[in-house]
Design a protein around this motif. Structure first.
Motif, PDB file in Angstrom:
ATOM      1  N   GLU A 325       0.830  -1.203   0.000  1.00  0.00           N
ATOM      2  CA  GLU A 325       0.000   0.000   0.000  1.00  0.00           C
ATOM      3  C   GLU A 325       0.864   1.253   0.000  1.00  0.00           C
ATOM      4  O   GLU A 325       0.577   2.227  -0.720  1.00  0.00           O
ATOM      5  N   ILE A 326       1.950   1.240   0.775  1.00  0.00           N
ATOM      6  CA  ILE A 326       2.845   2.400   0.840  1.00  0.00           C
ATOM      7  C   ILE A 326       3.504   2.650  -0.506  1.00  0.00           C
ATOM      8  O   ILE A 326       3.606   3.797  -0.962  1.00  0.00           O
ATOM      9  N   ARG A 327       3.951   1.579  -1.162  1.00  0.00           N
ATOM     10  CA  ARG A 327       4.655   1.733  -2.440  1.00  0.00           C
ATOM     11  C   ARG A 327       3.734   2.194  -3.561  1.00  0.00           C
ATOM     12  O   ARG A 327       4.185   2.811  -4.523  1.00  0.00           O
ATOM     13  N   LYS A 328       2.459   1.931  -3.434  1.00  0.00           N
ATOM     14  CA  LYS A 328       1.503   2.443  -4.410  1.00  0.00           C
ATOM     15  C   LYS A 328       1.403   3.962  -4.328  1.00  0.00           C
ATOM     16  O   LYS A 328       1.027   4.630  -5.295  1.00  0.00           O
ATOM     17  N   ASN A 329       1.726   4.479  -3.161  1.00  0.00           N
ATOM     18  CA  ASN A 329       1.622   5.926  -2.919  1.00  0.00           C
ATOM     19  C   ASN A 329       3.003   6.546  -2.668  1.00  0.00           C
ATOM     20  O   ASN A 329       3.115   7.535  -1.958  1.00  0.00           O
ATOM     21  N   TYR A 344      -4.651   5.738   2.896  1.00  0.00           N
ATOM     22  CA  TYR A 344      -3.997   4.492   3.323  1.00  0.00           C
ATOM     23  C   TYR A 344      -5.002   3.675   4.140  1.00  0.00           C
ATOM     24  O   TYR A 344      -4.953   3.635   5.367  1.00  0.00           O
ATOM     25  N   LYS A 345      -5.900   2.999   3.454  1.00  0.00           N
ATOM     26  CA  LYS A 345      -7.005   2.302   4.110  1.00  0.00           C
ATOM     27  C   LYS A 345      -6.533   1.103   4.934  1.00  0.00           C
ATOM     28  O   LYS A 345      -7.044   0.853   6.030  1.00  0.00           O
ATOM     29  N   VAL A 446       1.850   8.888  10.167  1.00  0.00           N
ATOM     30  CA  VAL A 446       3.049   9.472   9.561  1.00  0.00           C
ATOM     31  C   VAL A 446       4.285   8.663   9.959  1.00  0.00           C
ATOM     32  O   VAL A 446       5.120   8.308   9.110  1.00  0.00           O
ATOM     33  N   ALA A 447       4.412   8.356  11.248  1.00  0.00           N
ATOM     34  CA  ALA A 447       5.560   7.582  11.734  1.00  0.00           C
ATOM     35  C   ALA A 447       5.584   6.198  11.105  1.00  0.00           C
ATOM     36  O   ALA A 447       6.644   5.719  10.670  1.00  0.00           O
ATOM     37  N   ALA A 448       4.439   5.536  11.038  1.00  0.00           N
ATOM     38  CA  ALA A 448       4.374   4.174  10.486  1.00  0.00           C
ATOM     39  C   ALA A 448       4.779   4.154   9.023  1.00  0.00           C
ATOM     40  O   ALA A 448       5.572   3.286   8.591  1.00  0.00           O
ATOM     41  N   ILE A 449       4.270   5.087   8.236  1.00  0.00           N
ATOM     42  CA  ILE A 449       4.588   5.131   6.801  1.00  0.00           C
ATOM     43  C   ILE A 449       6.090   5.321   6.583  1.00  0.00           C
ATOM     44  O   ILE A 449       6.715   4.619   5.786  1.00  0.00           O
ATOM     45  N   LYS A 450       6.678   6.267   7.301  1.00  0.00           N
ATOM     46  CA  LYS A 450       8.094   6.572   7.082  1.00  0.00           C
ATOM     47  C   LYS A 450       9.011   5.462   7.619  1.00  0.00           C
ATOM     48  O   LYS A 450      10.040   5.153   7.010  1.00  0.00           O
ATOM     49  N   ILE A 451       8.640   4.847   8.736  1.00  0.00           N
ATOM     50  CA  ILE A 451       9.461   3.762   9.284  1.00  0.00           C
ATOM     51  C   ILE A 451       9.411   2.543   8.366  1.00  0.00           C
ATOM     52  O   ILE A 451      10.454   1.951   8.048  1.00  0.00           O
ATOM     53  N   LEU A 452       8.220   2.170   7.914  1.00  0.00           N
ATOM     54  CA  LEU A 452       8.095   0.978   7.065  1.00  0.00           C
ATOM     55  C   LEU A 452       8.654   1.205   5.669  1.00  0.00           C
ATOM     56  O   LEU A 452       9.027   0.247   4.985  1.00  0.00           O
TER      57      LEU A 452
END
Length: 488
Positions: A325-329, A344-345, A446-452
């Protein structure tokens, strides 16, 4: 002497019989059963082990399977009604006659009498005053700070070896403390540059000590609390915390007084609202509100973010789906906005499922100022009523296979629509729901997206499992041990 002993031995059986009969009558009147009680002691012996290990929620969950969704327990003479019945939980959430229970008096030396502990007009005054601090336009203005502080955290994690297992708890607490200080208080603390923060540690220590008093009738006694030295130790921690908060307020007041009025933001943040308010707010009230918000704003977010990372490390299939999901965005990551973060559903589902299994608090105590009848159940006035949040989240009636971590359960609109809204209360519900819940979730996203994006997260060792305890908030007794392997 012989006469005195005779009287004592004659009175004790009478007291035992009296307490037993009185409790039998109370149970019949309330229409609520519960675990068998011992004379005078009630359920204290049975609950003692759970209370000492801060795992009362496990015993309460066990009781729901034996005595139903609503039951009573007695800690010596003290009566508590515990419930995960959604009808009663809805009443508790929306009835203004349900207020903070007597147990909250233990927190007054620490938190004062601000929004959390106050009731009636005073509570309404502060709730109305502070709600604008969490308007969506304010939250969007905080996004650059979320980015900046997350980048500091990511850089610290990059300095680790790929196979180095760390307890990430202190990292996350320092991160969330820096976020809450800069966003809500307008002061930059740079706590992440010194992970061992006395403020974080002392808050945890005093929180742990005060929580003991809720289920320990001996420590609940002010005299015993004092002669055992707990009061002196707690006051030492509280004094440091108060001075820390006073320093933050002083710095922010100086900044506001020295700034150009025309350049101040139209919508001010938490501390600014109180400092600039035309209402009469005392320094003590400002300090109390700031103290509570600084604690709640870093403690709860850090703990939940830690549990989130633990879950994605434990369930690699979930982490894989999140990464997809993150890589799609991927193009949006550097310029995250409220709009694209909300897209980010699956991330939202994972956070919600984390909060289901690891809610902010496993239970919350309230009491009603008047007697209440709900169906066949009678609740006497000023009786502590525990909303069993975790037990509700583990209710098979509303969550299929509740012991399993299944984020997809929040992806089904049909499933969510059919579930009673009061069965899921990670941030409480109704009139006194958490004021900062949108703030906390946005910070975590925000933290989860950037960490992963930067790391593959795995357990510190294959057999590692968190040991959940409740100490005002839910946390892991044995820390959260993880590895962060750089993706590139």
């Amino acid at each position: 002497m012989l006469l005195l002993l005779t009287l004592i031995f004659a009175i004790i059986p009478l007291l035992v019989i009296y307490s037993w009969l009185k409790w039998e009558q109370e149970d019949a009147k309330m229409g609520i059963s519960g675990p068998p009680t011992l004379p005078v002691l009630g359920n204290l012996v049975e609950l003692w082990k759970s209370a000492r290990s801060f795992k009362e929620f496990e015993k309460f969950l066990e009781y729901t399977k034996t005595y139903g969704d609503t039951f009573r327990v007695r800690l010596g003479p003290k009566l508590m009604i515990c419930t995960r019945d959604v009808k009663i939980m809805e009443q508790i959430a929306n009835d203004p006659k349900f207020i903070k229970s007597h147990e909250y008096r233990f927190f007054k030396p620490w938190w004062g009498e601000g929004l959390v502990l106050s009731n009636g007009e005073k509570w309404m005054k502060f709730r109305k005053l502070l709600t604008p601090a969490f308007h969506f336009q304010i939250l969007e203005r905080f996004l650059p700070i979320f980015h900046e502080q997350t980048d500091v955290l990511v850089e610290k994690l990059k300095n680790l070896e790929d196979e180095e297992a760390i307890d990430v708890t202190s990292y996350l607490h320092s991160f969330s403390l820096d976020v809450i200080a800069e966003t809500a208080m307008g002061v930059k603390l740079n706590t992440q540059l010194n992970v061992q923060s006395k403020f974080v540690d002392y808050n945890a220590q005093v929180s742990h000590m005060i929580y003991k008093r809720i289920f320990n009738p001996f420590l609940a006694n002010d005299f015993i609390w004092k002669i055992l030295g707990y009061e002196r130790r707690a006051n030492h921690y509280i004094k440091y915390i108060q001075n820390y908060i006073i320093d933050i307020i002083t710095k922010r007041r100086e900044i506001l007084l020295s700034s150009d009025l025309s350049k101040r933001p139209k919508r001010s943040a938490f501390l600014d609202i109180m400092l600039l308010s035309d209402q009469q707010i005392s320094n003590e009230e400002i300090r109390s509100e700031t103290m509570v918000f600084m604690f709640a704003g870093h403690e709860t977010t850090a703990s939940t973010l830690g549990f989130f990372l633990y879950c994605v490390a434990k369930y690699q299939n979930v982490q894989k789906k999140l990464l997809e999901e993150i890589r799609k965005n991927e193009e949006e990551i550097k310029e995250l906005t409220l709009q694209n973060i909300n897209s980010y559903k699956y991330l939202d589902c994972v956070i919600r499922e984390t909060l289901r299994m690891f809610p902010i608090s496993a239970f919350t105590p309230k009491m009603r100022t008047e007697d209440l009848k709900i169906g066949d159940i009678f609740i006497p006035k000023e009786t502590t009523v525990m909303t069993l949040v975790l037990a509700s989240h583990m209710n098979e009636k509303y969550f299929e296979s509740p012991e399993k971590f299944i984020p997809e359960r929040f992806d089904s609109e049909v499933d969510c629509a059919s579930r009673n809204p009061y069965a899921y209360q990670p941030f409480s519900a109704g009139l006194r729901n958490c004021l900062g819940q949108r703030f906390a979730v946005l910070e975590m996203k925000v933290a989860a997206i950037k960490i992963l994006t930067e790391f593959e997260v795995s357990l510190g060792w294959e057999s590692f499992r968190v040991d959940r305890i409740q100490s005002n908030t839910m946390k892991s007794k044995n820390g959260i041990h993880l590895k962060f392997k750089k993706r590139f």
